[in-house]
Design an enzyme around this catalytic site. Structure first.
Site, PDB file in Angstrom:
ATOM      1  CG  HIS A 182      -2.082   0.896   1.155  1.00 50.23           C
ATOM      2  ND1 HIS A 182      -2.257   1.803   0.149  1.00 50.23           N
ATOM      3  CD2 HIS A 182      -3.163   1.044   1.983  1.00 50.23           C
ATOM      4  CE1 HIS A 182      -3.386   2.468   0.338  1.00 50.23           C
ATOM      5  NE2 HIS A 182      -3.957   2.023   1.445  1.00 50.23           N
ATOM      6  CE1 TYR A 242      -4.365   5.877   5.884  1.00 45.80           C
ATOM      7  CE2 TYR A 242      -4.696   4.650   3.839  1.00 45.80           C
ATOM      8  CZ  TYR A 242      -5.212   5.284   4.962  1.00 45.80           C
ATOM      9  OH  TYR A 242      -6.565   5.333   5.150  1.00 45.80           O
TER      10      TYR A 242
END
Length: 424
Positions: free
Chosen positions: A227, A232
């Site tokens: 990811h 993030y």
């Protein structure tokens, strides 16, 4: 006509062959739900309903259930909720189902109720889900990541109740004093101020990604995705808006991608060669209007050109999420067009073999057909949907019916299959 008998795991005989390789009896789904009844090589069959092989993994169709945080894990452990939630999509014909964003460390969870894979006890609940999805003759992936400065947050349905801050306090089970980022820049005034990671912590983070990937292999997942999107931790390193470092992990494009490329190379080396490795990125931050350097489609294209040599098989194209000031012009192709740009830029280069997927407003039959159609505008290899699967777990069958494709249903549900001309 006679039928072969088979022995179930409990020793009883049945004329319905059991699904192979799982520790419980359920009928073998062969042919698999979500595959077309017609010849898969038919020129009239939408590409969406054709299989695709990536390394050693073959998907029955191009439908993918996108990673979706459910905020329902128990100290990082998935539960029977996740078994039911994720299992229904494979049951109804999705070729690949993603387990939600799964943190490689306790402080990398988005919320205290998020999935984790930082300890061995978290393997068994994942294995249970993998076994069920495999029993339906479909495949399962997991998305590994770290939330960085967007960790220790409250669950979405509590946002309206909170108001004074959006993070979970230590007394509530959070870790607001232990969030990490490339630099000590908070996402917003009502979020935590992160700790700027040291080089030693970055080195440990790479090891943590590898350890989580190895646990995912032990759990039996078919595909791993890193990811690197949605603001993030990896995004925070990629973006010059959030990465203010002056060492080898900040400044230039090569430095800002260093954490990501280290993670990709290390994970690729740690997993079987037959296992596909995906990467999700935010192809743009949608911050071009601000006039300051940001992560843009141009930098995503530069990154994409490097990915095949790092062992990445597919780039999962998303966007945004790193800063609140982003300005997105939402329309059905707002992210698919980013994939088009990347595909065009890679054509004729050694990186042309990189597969691409699209996600975002994939909510009707026409668009999921069009974005995957060979010879079409986008020609994505996979299409990822999230909220539409929540609305319609049988999305694969509905799309097939609406496109006039005679698709297979799970054997147990055959008697409920819609009539050919039924309005649904």
């Amino acid at each position: 006509m006679s039928h072969p008998t088979a022995v179930t795991p409990r020793g009883a005989t049945t004329i319905s062959l059991p699904a192979p390789g799982v520790p419980f009896y359920t009928p073998h789904q062969d042919p698999v739900a979500g595959s077309p009844v017609a010849d898969k090589d038919s020129k009239d069959l939408p590409t969406l309903f054709t299989p695709i092989k990536i390394r050693g993994v073959e998907l029955a169709n191009r439908f993918v259930v996108s990673p979706m945080c459910m905020y329902s894990a128990d100290n990082g452990h998935l539960t029977d909720f996740h078994l039911v939630h994720l299992g229904q999509f494979a049951l109804h014909g999705a070729g690949l189902t993603f387990i939600e964003a799964t943190s490689i460390t306790p402080n990398g969870r988005i919320s205290p109720e998020d999935s984790g894979l930082w300890q061995d006890s978290q393997i068994a609940p994942i294995r249970k889900i993998v076994d069920f999805i495999h029993s339906q003759s479909h495949k399962v992936a997991i998305q590994l990541g770290h939330a960085g400065r967007k960790a220790s947050m409250i669950t979405p349905w509590m946002e309206g109740e909170r108001g004074h801050h959006q993070y979970v306090t230590k007394e509530e089970g959070g870790w607001p004093d232990n969030t990490w980022s490339a630099s000590a820049e908070p996402y917003a005034s009502d979020w935590t101020k992160p700790h700027a990671m040291t080089v030693a912590e970055i080195d440990q983070l790479v090891d943590d990604f590898v350890a989580a990937a190895k646990r995912a292999v032990t759990a039996g997942v078919d595909i791993i995705e890193i990811h690197g999107a949605h603001g993030y931790l990896i995004t925070q390193f990629l973006s010059p808006l959030t990465n203010k470092r002056t060492d080898d992990y900040g400044g230039s494009f090569e430095n800002r991608i260093r954490l990501l490329t280290r993670v990709l190379a290390a994970v690729r080396a740690a997993i079987p060669d037959s296992m596909p490795l995906f990467l999700r990125v935010s192809a743009t931050e949608w911050m071009e209007h601000a006039g300051a350097p940001s992560w843009t489609i141009a930098e995503s294209i530069k990154l994409a050109a490097l990915l095949p040599d790092l062992g990445v098989d597919l780039l999962d194209v998303s966007s945004g999420g790193n800063v609140r000031e982003q300005q997105i012009n939402y329309h059905p192709y707002f992210q698919a067009n980013l994939a088009v740009d990347i595909k065009k830029a890679l054509k004729g280069t050694p990186a042309e073999k990189l597969l691409l997927s699209v996600v975002g407003i994939m909510d009707n039959a026409e668009i999921v057909r069009d974005v995957t159609q060979k010879g079409g505008k986008v020609e994505a290899d996979l299409v990822l949907a999230a909220r539409q699967f929540l609305r319609e777990p049988e999305f694969v069958q509905r799309v097939a019916h609406q496109l006039g494709v005679d698709s297979r249903w799970p054997k147990q549900y055959l008697r409920s299959k819609w009539a050919k001309n039924a309005r649904i």
